[in-house]
Scaffold this motif. Structure first.
Motif, PDB file in Angstrom:
ATOM      1  N   ARG A  91       0.465  -1.145  -0.391  1.00 15.66           N
ATOM      2  CA  ARG A  91       0.054   0.488   0.084  1.00 15.66           C
ATOM      3  C   ARG A  91       0.935   1.148  -0.427  1.00 15.66           C
ATOM      4  NH1 ARG A  91       0.107  -2.696   4.703  1.00 15.66           N
ATOM      5  NH2 ARG A  91      -1.872  -3.768   3.618  1.00 15.66           N
TER       6      ARG A  91
ATOM      7  N   ARG B 178     -13.876  -0.462  -0.854  1.00 10.26           N
ATOM      8  CA  ARG B 178     -13.446  -0.790  -0.235  1.00 10.26           C
ATOM      9  C   ARG B 178     -12.055  -2.074  -0.819  1.00 10.26           C
ATOM     10  NH1 ARG B 178     -19.131  -1.428   0.853  1.00 10.26           N
ATOM     11  NH2 ARG B 178     -19.100  -3.687  -0.301  1.00 10.26           N
ATOM     12  N   ARG B 179     -12.132  -2.199  -1.709  1.00  9.62           N
ATOM     13  CA  ARG B 179     -10.743  -3.569  -1.887  1.00  9.62           C
ATOM     14  C   ARG B 179     -10.029  -2.492  -2.550  1.00  9.62           C
ATOM     15  NH1 ARG B 179     -11.274  -8.394  -6.560  1.00  9.62           N
ATOM     16  NH2 ARG B 179      -9.027  -8.962  -5.722  1.00  9.62           N
TER      17      ARG B 179
ATOM     18  N   GLU C 201      -9.064   0.317  -0.962  1.00  6.59           N
ATOM     19  CA  GLU C 201      -8.639   0.713   0.005  1.00  6.59           C
ATOM     20  C   GLU C 201      -7.333   0.000   1.299  1.00  6.59           C
ATOM     21  OE1 GLU C 201     -12.008   1.555   2.555  1.00  6.59           O
ATOM     22  OE2 GLU C 201     -12.500   3.677   1.250  1.00  6.59           O
ATOM     23  N   LYS C 202      -7.651  -0.989   0.922  1.00  7.63           N
ATOM     24  CA  LYS C 202      -6.567  -1.995   1.088  1.00  7.63           C
ATOM     25  C   LYS C 202      -5.455  -1.660   0.657  1.00  7.63           C
ATOM     26  CE  LYS C 202      -9.623  -6.439   1.139  1.00  7.63           C
ATOM     27  NZ  LYS C 202      -9.933  -7.307   1.179  1.00  7.63           N
ATOM     28  N   MET C 203      -4.757  -0.887  -0.586  1.00  8.31           N
ATOM     29  CA  MET C 203      -3.712  -0.835  -0.958  1.00  8.31           C
ATOM     30  C   MET C 203      -3.921   0.896  -0.768  1.00  8.31           C
ATOM     31  SD  MET C 203      -3.931  -0.598  -5.001  1.00  8.31           S
ATOM     32  CE  MET C 203      -5.250   0.079  -5.919  1.00  8.31           C
ATOM     33  N   ASN C 204      -4.407   1.283  -0.181  1.00 11.96           N
ATOM     34  CA  ASN C 204      -4.897   2.935  -0.021  1.00 11.96           C
ATOM     35  C   ASN C 204      -4.826   4.415  -1.542  1.00 11.96           C
ATOM     36  OD1 ASN C 204      -4.536   2.681   2.368  1.00 11.96           O
ATOM     37  ND2 ASN C 204      -1.983   3.745   2.761  1.00 11.96           N
TER      38      ASN C 204
END
Length: 663
Positions: free
Chosen positions: A63, A124-125, A127-130
């Motif tokens: 991320r 949402r997916r 956001e896991k890698m910002n």
């Protein structure tokens, strides 16, 4: 030849394409075999990987980093022109693209995402890698990605799966196009489409380019409307300020329109950036970009070359900041009857602090910014520079201005009495002391400001007590063990080098660091030549009223001497010299003969014919022409200045430069 901007040209067999890229990425990143992939991966991607490797980007990174807090992002959006233009376009497009699994993002010129729209599951997916608003997607931080790489290459690009340098981005595909400013043609942002690689489409890059062009068109239309408004403001203001000079900037500090004299003098042209101009950088930084600049932008008199800034106003268009209006007037600092109170200067308590030279203005600006706080201040400067006046003005402009301001000269009190004066004493402590004891100056100044002059002269044992007061916010009278709470703001002053005294063991280091939260150096008068005349006029007005005289001004000879003399006693010496001159002058002009005798003798010893032997040829020629003009005009300063088309102040500086004494 295939399109170098695209990674995929069809959606056929995307898994095989992904596997192939993973192998190439592994060959470069893990096995360090660049030669094995030279003809198998796009040149633009390989170049980006090299840049990432040299920048130290971690290829295992999952991320990227957050670079903007929510507060910083909100502040940025309020002033971001690209955001307000692009947002409705993105919102409308997303309404038509909803359900495609793609995110639409807007970033600024630094690769920071400032706006994002997408379906909640995809958001949402991501956001896991910002991949969200406020995150840094520059290439140097997030590795090869469409946003950051399109900014570096200044062109559109699609990055698919393992073409991303960082492993955390491999499940994604992104297509980005840069957005260019309609006038400067600099990159001001990007538009990007991002989704899971399984949803990748070759046409998303073309869509990004098209949307970027739409945004650029809207920006150009908005820029034209704002520019027309700013030009109208210029002409209205020029009509209002008929005797002055007007300059209008857009919100990015590019010149929109300028008075002819300013344009010629400063070599300004439309679209030149004023914040890059050396003469205006301080103005932009200290007044316009200051955090409290939303109200009164002119806090101090500001001298720029031969012009005095008299007004700065923000210009709004549809309730959004569009630019700035700057009004300047000719600043003739030669002999004049105008008093400093008539020169647009500081507001409120600072109005009587005279001076607009760069070094002095910087010191005063520092004082103004710290006045509202409660931190200790050390005022440094030679004797006679006005340190106590500065301290009093800080107090008057602080939130303690309704409480006492007390001053004590630490060098004028016998060492054995310093502690009792500062902290007081209980009855019976001293033989011959006051029967009921005595409050110390800290108690007397409670709630207000205490000015400790000549702090470097304070005895070491008293310094210990002072340090305790600063730390504990309470004093203990001599002869007592009962602490008394006090709330006192400390302003200390000295003409000594306290750090040098610390090294000699003559001043406590812990006290120095406690006091030295803010230090302000007041320059000596010899380094403030541009301020000598305004200060002279200020005192002349006072003494003319005090001694009931008609208006007085300096003769050409006296004026030249005042500008040439080093003033070792600084403002205090200048004040005393002027009072002496007013008392003994018998006409409307102050001549050299009216000055104190030591100055007359000094003036006679100032040589006017010791010019440097190795004077540059251009200077020698200028001096020759200047002498010729002076001789032809009978040494009439005004006539020569007019003939040379320069201000009298400029001419006086040339006279000083070439050591030419007025006759």
């Amino acid at each position: 030849m295939r399109n170098p901007y695209l990674s995929i040209f069809s959606t056929h067999d995307l898994p095989s394409k992904t596997k192939e890229l993973e192998n190439l990425w592994d060959m470069y990143v893990v096995k360090c075999r660049e030669e094995a992939i030279l003809d198998k991966i796009r040149e633009s991607v390989l170049h980006s990987w090299r840049r990432c490797h040299h920048a130290g980007v971690d290829p295992a990174q999952l991320r990227t980093k957050q670079i903007l807090t929510d507060q910083e992002l909100n502040h940025l959006l309020k002033t971001s022109e690209i955001y307000w233009v692009a947002k409705p376009i993105i919102d409308e497009l997303f309404y038509k693209m909803s359900g495609t699994g793609h995110l639409i993002t807007l970033s600024d010129q630094n690769g920071r995402i400032i706006y994002l729209k997408g379906d909640p599951p995809t958001i949402r997916r991501a956001e896991k890698m910002n991949f969200a608003a406020g995150m840094d997607w520059s290439e140097s931080t997030a590795g090869t990605n469409a946003i950051g790489t399109s900014i570096v290459t200044k062109g559109p690009i699609q990055i698919f799966s393992a073409e991303h340098f960082c492993h955390g981005c491999h499940p994604w595909s992104c297509s980005s196009a840069p957005i260019f400013h309609p006038v400067t043609q600099e990159i001001i942002g990007t538009i990007d489409f991002t989704g899971i690689w399984a949803h990748a489409q070759p046409h998303t890059l073309g869509l990004a380019v098209s949307i970027a062009q739409v945004i650029e068109t809207k920006l150009a239309e908005s820029y034209l409307e704002k520019t027309c408004h700013l030009v109208e403001t210029f002409f209205r203001s020029a009509d209002k300020w008929k005797t002055d000079h007007v300059l209008v900037l857009n919100h990015d500090f590019f010149v929109v329109k300028s008075s002819e004299k300013l344009a010629h003098f400063f070599k300004l042209s439309p679209a030149s950036k004023l914040s890059n101009h050396p003469d205006f950088q301080s103005l932009i930084k200290d007044y316009i970009r200051a955090p409290d600049s939303s109200s009164n932008l002119v806090a101090n008199a500001c001298l720029i070359q031969n012009f005095l800034v008299v007004d700065i106003e923000p210009i709004y268009f549809h309730k959004v900041l569009a630019g700035y209006l700057i009004v300047l007037k000719d600043a003739d600092i030669g002999r004049t009857s105008e008093s400093p109170s008539e020169i647009p200067a500081q507001a409120g308590p600072w109005a009587e602090v005279i001076g607009h030279s760069k070094s002095f203005a910087a010191a005063i600006n520092k004082c103004r910014k710290t006045a509202s706080s409660n931190v200790p201040i050390i005022v440094l400067g030679e004797s006679g520079t006005g340190k106590e006046k500065i301290a009093r003005t800080i107090h008057r402009s602080s939130n303690k201005n309704r409480k006492p301001f007390l001053a004590i000269n630490c060098g004028a009190i016998p060492k054995e009495l310093v502690s009792s004066e500062l902290f007081g004493y209980e009855r019976g402590t001293f033989t011959g002391g006051m029967a009921g004891g005595k409050k110390g100056i800290f108690e007397e100044a409670n709630g207000g400001t205490l000015f400790l002059d000549e702090i470097g002269e304070m005895p070491l044992d008293s310094q210990i007590h002072l340090l305790r007061v600063l730390q504990e916010k309470e004093v203990t009278r001599l002869g007592s063990s009962q602490p008394i709470p006090v709330d006192v703001r400390i302003i200390a002053a000295t003409n000594k080098n306290l750090l040098a005294l610390c090294k000699k063991g003559e001043f406590r280091k812990d006290l120095f660091y406690r006091l030295n939260v803010v230090s302000v150096t007041i320059p000596p008068l010899r380094e403030r030549k541009d301020d000598i005349l305004p200060i002279t006029n200020y005192f002349l007005k006072q003494f003319v009223e005090k001694y009931e005289r008609t208006s007085l001004s300096l003769s050409d000879h006296a004026l030249s001497f005042f500008l040439d003399y080093s003033w070792p006693g600084n403002i205090r010496e200048l004040q005393n010299v002027l009072e002496h001159a007013v008392i003994f002058s018998e006409s409307s002009f102050i001549e050299m003969e009216h000055l104190p005798s030591y100055l007359i003798e000094c003036g006679n010893h100032l040589s006017a014919d010791d010019a440097a032997a190795n004077m540059p040829p251009l200077d020698a020629e200028e001096k020759k022409i200047l002498l010729q003009l002076l001789e032809e005009s009978g040494w009439n300063i005004s006539a020569v200045a007019k003939k040379m088309n320069i201000a009298r102040s400029t001419l006086y500086r040339k006279l000083k430069k070439y050591r030419l004494r007025l006759r």
